[in-house]
Enzyme design. Structure first.
Site, PDB file in Angstrom:
ATOM      1  N   HIS A 127      35.913  46.060  38.603  1.00 10.53           N
ATOM      2  CA  HIS A 127      36.793  45.444  39.870  1.00 10.53           C
ATOM      3  C   HIS A 127      37.911  46.545  40.145  1.00 10.53           C
ATOM      4  O   HIS A 127      37.968  46.702  41.399  1.00 10.53           O
ATOM      5  CB  HIS A 127      37.365  44.178  39.310  1.00 10.53           C
ATOM      6  CG  HIS A 127      36.482  43.168  39.025  1.00 10.53           C
ATOM      7  ND1 HIS A 127      36.262  42.617  37.643  1.00 10.53           N
ATOM      8  CD2 HIS A 127      35.622  42.241  39.928  1.00 10.53           C
ATOM      9  CE1 HIS A 127      35.586  41.586  37.871  1.00 10.53           C
ATOM     10  NE2 HIS A 127      35.013  41.416  38.871  1.00 10.53           N
ATOM     11  N   LEU A 148      39.110  40.234  35.730  1.00 12.52           N
ATOM     12  CA  LEU A 148      39.087  41.689  36.216  1.00 12.52           C
ATOM     13  C   LEU A 148      38.763  42.515  35.127  1.00 12.52           C
ATOM     14  O   LEU A 148      39.524  42.600  33.940  1.00 12.52           O
ATOM     15  CB  LEU A 148      40.077  41.948  37.088  1.00 12.52           C
ATOM     16  CG  LEU A 148      40.159  40.918  38.373  1.00 12.52           C
ATOM     17  CD1 LEU A 148      41.444  41.424  39.277  1.00 12.52           C
ATOM     18  CD2 LEU A 148      39.140  40.526  39.016  1.00 12.52           C
TER      19      LEU A 148
END
Ligand code: PAF
Length: 281
Positions: free
Chosen positions: A37, A33
């Site tokens: 994100h 991530l």
């Protein structure tokens, strides 16, 4: 923040939340991530009582010669980011938990998946539609969050939700960029120093096209050619596609009369990067 690995356990938590009358947001990801994100998770947290982040490198959306094995993974780092962003839990199943060995059921879509990325990645969207449908059926969220960077994916998922009557609101979120303009992507990690610099050509070329359109250019071939020529000035870049399509049905357009999506995929060395912008004439 819990990391849940089985569908059964996730369902029992969701059942409890539902009994308590809590709303649920879902942020589907393949992990590794980044700030892009994080922006999805923060938005989901602001709009739901509980937020599930799925962290699953989905094998069915990778083609045979693609980067399934080398796709970056770091669950510990992902968990720290999710916690910081306020997610309630991470769903991190093994592939065997998501797919039976003899799985033979897929969700496929015609038309919207054939052009743009679908040309180079003909089985990709079947894998995306299948895994996203499975996540929707497992989590049954009120809302699900996707980034605008994967603009074709977002359009495909919106259409799938409409066509299959999923009772889920799809929330599209803006592209998050590095300070120098490169769109954030887990695949940026493949770039070495030279390639990282070269990758700026995607955003620079899109900005050139956008400026032409702001100045009044409405012929898509003219804008497309200018973008392609600009990308070609970068020796490490190889154009996969540059397309200007109708934002909703993703069909190519000659003159810009309705909202359009200007989308590209460009190889920088061996790494295929995508970027786009939307424009309302
Ligand atoms: O955008 C992604 O990361 C993936 O395509 C998704 C939506 C999580 C499905 O695996």
């Amino acid at each position: 923040m819990e990391i849940i690995r089985t569908i059964e356990e996730l369902r029992s938590i969701l059942k409890r939340w539902r009994k308590e009358g809590l709303s649920v947001g879902l942020v589907p990801t393949m992990g590794y991530l980044h700030e892009g994100h994080k922006s999805l998770i923060i938005k989901a947290v602001s709009e739901n009582d509980r937020v599930v982040v799925s962290d699953f490198v989905n094998p069915t959306q990778f083609g045979v010669n693609e980067d399934l094995d080398s796709y970056p993974r770091d669950l510990e780092r992902d968990a720290a980011l999710c916690q910081e962003a306020g997610a309630s839990l991470i769903f991190h199943p093994e592939p065997e938990e998501m797919y039976f060995a003899d799985n033979c059921t897929f969700v496929d879509m015609e038309n919207l998946t054939k052009g743009l990325c679908g040309k180079t990645r003909p089985t990709h969207f079947r894998g995306v539609c299948t895994v996203v449908s499975k996540l929707f059926l497992i989590v049954a969220p009120d809302k699900a969050y996707f980034g605008q960077k994967d603009a074709q994916q977002l359009a495909v998922i919106r259409r799938m939700v409409r066509d299959l009557n999923f009772d889920i609101a799809i929330v599209g979120c803006p592209i998050v960029r590095e300070e120098d303009g490169l769109a954030m992507s887990s695949r940026n990690t493949y770039l070495d120093e030279k390639e990282r610099k070269a990758a700026l050509i995607l955003h620079k070329s899109l900005m050139l096209g956008e400026e032409m359109m702001r100045q009044g250019e409405r012929n898509t071939e003219v804008v497309k050619n200018a973008i392609v020529q600009n990308i070609k000035t970068e020796p490490l870049a190889k154009v996969d596609y540059v397309e200007i399509v109708d934002s909703e049905n993703l069909e190519p357009v000659a003159e810009m009369e309705h909202p359009v999506l200007v989308a590209m995929a460009v190889y920088i060395g061996n790494t295929r990067l995508i970027d786009n912008f939307s424009f309302e004439p």
